[in-house]
Design an enzyme around this catalytic site. Sequence first.
Site, PDB file in Angstrom:
ATOM      1  N   CYS A   1       0.828  -1.208   0.000  1.00 44.31           N
ATOM      2  CA  CYS A   1       0.000   0.000   0.000  1.00 44.31           C
ATOM      3  C   CYS A   1       0.872   1.271   0.000  1.00 44.31           C
ATOM      4  CB  CYS A   1      -0.973  -0.030   1.181  1.00 44.31           C
ATOM      5  SG  CYS A   1      -2.346   1.142   1.006  1.00 44.31           S
TER       6      CYS A   1
ATOM      7  N   ASP B   1      -2.675  -9.108   3.542  1.00 46.63           N
ATOM      8  CA  ASP B   1      -3.022  -9.544   4.894  1.00 46.63           C
ATOM      9  C   ASP B   1      -4.516  -9.440   5.163  1.00 46.63           C
ATOM     10  OD1 ASP B   1      -1.830  -6.780   4.575  1.00 46.63           O
ATOM     11  OD2 ASP B   1      -3.000  -6.460   6.387  1.00 46.63           O
TER      12      ASP B   1
ATOM     13  N   HIS C   1      -3.866  -4.993   0.198  1.00 46.98           N
ATOM     14  CA  HIS C   1      -3.450  -5.578   1.472  1.00 46.98           C
ATOM     15  C   HIS C   1      -3.572  -7.103   1.400  1.00 46.98           C
ATOM     16  CE1 HIS C   1      -3.313  -1.832   3.939  1.00 46.98           C
ATOM     17  NE2 HIS C   1      -4.094  -1.415   2.962  1.00 46.98           N
TER      18      HIS C   1
END
Length: 362
Positions: A246, A333, A331
């Site tokens: 990001c 994650d 992202h």
Amino acid sequence: MKRYLILEDGTVFAGEAFGADKETNGEVVFSTGMTGYQEAITDQSYANQILVFTNPLIGNYGVTLEDYESMQPHIRGVICREVAHHPCNWRMQDTLPNFLKQNDIPGLKGIDTRQLVRKLRTHGTLRGRLADSPDDAESIAAKLRQKNLTKNIISEVSTKTPFPNPGTKRNIVLIDFGFKNSILRELARRDCNVIVMPYDTTAEQVLNLKPDGVLLSNGPGDPKDMAAAFPMVREVEKHLPLFGICMGHQVFALANGADTYKMKFGHRGFNHPVRDIATGRIDFTSQNHGYAVDPKSIDPNKLMVTRVEINDGTVEGLQHRQYPAFSVQFHPDAAPGPHDAVSIFDDFMSIVDQRRKEESNA
């Protein structure tokens, strides 16, 4: 109690107050996520912003410590159509209104969020104020038009001192531009020994730690405010595997000669389809950014575009042609969102392990 949203174009939305009893200014943005309100509110990438949830009801499963993405959120305000005051969930430890009140975050409910989001999609992101009265709306709007609400915000959310997240396998330095706890969780699942470093860490400080790899985290604001980090990235990528997420993706691009631009209303939510150019694979991703890399500014002899957003063609991935360094705009994650792309952490681990193997054989 009544509360009002006053936008920089003079528009006023009237609703009911919840959360903290205070007025606040912020950049008004929206998220398309159906759930994950707690992770979004505690995501430091929303620092100095007022977040509008497009889902008509939030707070219905409460708040739990396990889902925090940061312990001290810097979001300025929350707007929704309806908030649940009596949620029911076996995991919950608090209600959303109480959580916002404890963290000094004001909320506004009962407005037409569809109308507000249509305005933001048409006109782009707008500055706004959550106010107790609409009487001075014109002068408030005029002042909002003169403010830069996200200038150098990373210096406020980044850690001031290094700290560890212990593991026993690979040594990873995480540069904190406003990282999410979910990044640490993914590194911990891979048994990494992580040292979290401030945003202004130098290349010398990184290299002195003798890590196996470096991760540039997500974070809020304009990536060009992080110009001091560009020399660090250019030096570190020559010596160590490097991975940007990001804000880290944008800093990586800028450090290697590319340019960034402010998007009309950004990507926020977790339903953004991204195509891997090499394989054609499409992943649905979690995203939260208001800036993007300009594809026309990328030097093809230095960087290669690896992923693009299907809806608007945004650059979603880059790879250095000379060094083991790469980045993604989304992202992997998640938290919240789909885990389609979580294997990117494994790709980073493979690069780190390959370098360690080459060094041990040298």
